[in-house]
Design a protein around this motif. Structure first.
Motif, PDB file in Angstrom:
ATOM      1  N   LEU A   1       0.822  -1.250  -0.048  1.00  0.00           N
ATOM      2  CA  LEU A   1       0.184  -0.015  -0.014  1.00  0.00           C
ATOM      3  C   LEU A   1       0.907   1.385  -0.104  1.00  0.00           C
ATOM      4  CD1 LEU A   1      -2.764  -1.081   2.556  1.00  0.00           C
ATOM      5  CD2 LEU A   1      -2.927  -0.746   0.106  1.00  0.00           C
ATOM      6  N   VAL A   2       2.152   1.071   0.738  1.00  0.00           N
ATOM      7  CA  VAL A   2       2.857   2.346   0.813  1.00  0.00           C
ATOM      8  C   VAL A   2       3.593   2.732  -0.573  1.00  0.00           C
ATOM      9  CG1 VAL A   2       4.861   3.346   1.933  1.00  0.00           C
ATOM     10  CG2 VAL A   2       3.024   2.390   3.217  1.00  0.00           C
ATOM     11  N   LEU A   3       4.083   1.436  -0.976  1.00  0.00           N
ATOM     12  CA  LEU A   3       5.095   1.348  -2.340  1.00  0.00           C
ATOM     13  C   LEU A   3       4.443   1.804  -3.671  1.00  0.00           C
ATOM     14  CD1 LEU A   3       7.722  -1.058  -1.437  1.00  0.00           C
ATOM     15  CD2 LEU A   3       7.902   1.314  -1.245  1.00  0.00           C
ATOM     16  N   THR A   4       3.119   1.087  -3.744  1.00  0.00           N
ATOM     17  CA  THR A   4       2.450   1.220  -5.139  1.00  0.00           C
ATOM     18  C   THR A   4       2.314   2.496  -5.523  1.00  0.00           C
ATOM     19  OG1 THR A   4       1.368  -0.843  -4.520  1.00  0.00           O
ATOM     20  CG2 THR A   4       0.186   0.798  -6.047  1.00  0.00           C
ATOM     21  N   PRO A   5       1.798   3.770  -4.665  1.00  0.00           N
ATOM     22  CA  PRO A   5       1.781   5.166  -5.171  1.00  0.00           C
ATOM     23  C   PRO A   5       3.247   5.445  -5.929  1.00  0.00           C
ATOM     24  CG  PRO A   5       0.604   4.964  -3.225  1.00  0.00           C
ATOM     25  CD  PRO A   5       1.295   3.725  -3.350  1.00  0.00           C
ATOM     26  N   PHE A   6       4.199   5.187  -5.323  1.00  0.00           N
ATOM     27  CA  PHE A   6       5.556   5.648  -5.420  1.00  0.00           C
ATOM     28  C   PHE A   6       5.959   4.870  -6.980  1.00  0.00           C
ATOM     29  CE2 PHE A   6       5.695   6.788  -1.046  1.00  0.00           C
ATOM     30  CZ  PHE A   6       6.341   7.819  -1.083  1.00  0.00           C
ATOM     31  N   LEU A   7       5.682   3.536  -6.989  1.00  0.00           N
ATOM     32  CA  LEU A   7       5.902   2.679  -8.198  1.00  0.00           C
ATOM     33  C   LEU A   7       4.896   3.318  -9.433  1.00  0.00           C
ATOM     34  CD1 LEU A   7       6.089  -0.750  -6.792  1.00  0.00           C
ATOM     35  CD2 LEU A   7       8.010   0.779  -7.300  1.00  0.00           C
TER      36      LEU A   7
END
Length: 301
Positions: free
Chosen positions: A37-43
């Motif tokens: 959930l944290v990394l998906t927006p950055f990716l």
């Protein structure tokens, strides 16, 4: 307890039982979901900045994995246009502002940590007063105007040079340094400035690193002062460019040299990535001091 493993002895002493495999597996799943959930927006931001127009159109604006990755968006924004200039402005403001903030905070905190210093109590009360009362936007603007700092880089540096919270944290750390060390330095002929630079600051690297990181993030992320005080677009910091072209969705093509421009969505995400890189690069080197300094400030304050 011969014949018993060290881990088992510790569990027996502490009265703790190891979690079952099912509980450990559940914890792992929860952590994986939280990380996703944290990394998906950055990716998604990075992938969109590397994607082409066709894939962005098919995916509805955001891409999770670029099929034909390209660096055209980064080449466009770093070719010497408004984004390049704004990045250099933000870097300069962050470096100068953070350095001056550390100097001012250390000097004021050290003077307030010495009970016999001149004006110690009134100045400390003034510092504490600013924690609870703020002049407001209009008086601050009038002050900057009267000082002749409108449309000046100093209007982005001086208003946030220090804060009462930072001064109190550093002062509390300085007050915990044994008085005998300071008295020995004075007997050896050291001045107050030498005591600060040769004794206090080397002993307080952790809290100084925390203050430097706080101020660096604050200066790098600030845009509201630029909205109020900066009139020339060539003096815009990167965060104001980010607000103008990403949040307000202003077209970027007219401000960049070159005829063929990448997709606006890719350009916007590329600006966002550029704005995140410096803090992401600096934080790992200060993280060790950051954790230690926060704990020390919280305990000693």
């Amino acid at each position: 307890m011969p014949g018993v493993s060290r881990a088992r002895r510790l569990r027996t002493i502490n009265g703790a039982n190891p979690p079952s495999p099912a509980v450990r597996g559940l914890k792992g799943v929860v952590l994986l979901v939280a990380c996703a959930l944290v990394l998906t927006p950055f990716l998604a931001v990075i992938a969109t900045s590397l994607a082409d127009q066709a894939q962005i159109a098919r995916s509805g604006g955001y891409v999770l994995w670029p099929e034909n990755p390209t660096l055209d968006a980064y080449r466009a924004i770093l070719r010497g246009g408004v984004v390049t200039r704004a990045t250099l402005v933000s870097i300069g403001i962050t470096l100068v502002g953070s350095g001056l903030s550390v100097v001012v905070t250390a000097l004021l905190a050290y003077s307030l940590s010495r009970p016999g210093s001149w004006g110690h109590r009134p100045i400390l009360l003034l510092v504490l007063f600013t924690m609870f009362f703020n002049a407001g936007m209009i008086p601050n603007y009038l002050l900057i105007k009267e000082l002749g700092l409108i449309d000046s880089y100093w209007s982005l540096i001086l208003p946030g040079l220090t804060s009462a919270f930072q001064i109190i944290i550093v002062r509390a750390f300085f007050m915990e340094v044994p008085k005998e060390i300071i008295d020995a330095a004075r007997i050896d002929g050291a001045s107050e400035l030498q005591i600060l630079t040769r004794i206090m600051l080397p002993l307080s690297k952790a809290v100084i690193a925390v203050i430097a990181l706080f101020n660096a993030v604050s200066y790098w992320s600030a845009f509201f002062n630029a909205v109020l005080y900066i009139n020339s677009t060539e003096k815009w910091p990167l965060q104001l460019v980010l607000r103008t072209y990403v949040i307000d969705n202003t077209a970027l093509g007219a401000d960049l040299p070159g005829e063929v421009m990448p997709p606006q969505q890719s350009l916007q995400m590329a600006i966002l990535v550029v704005s995140l890189i410096p803090i992401c690069l600096v934080y790992p080197f200060l993280q060790r001091h950051f954790a230690k300094g926060v704990v020390i400030g919280a305990v000693k304050g």
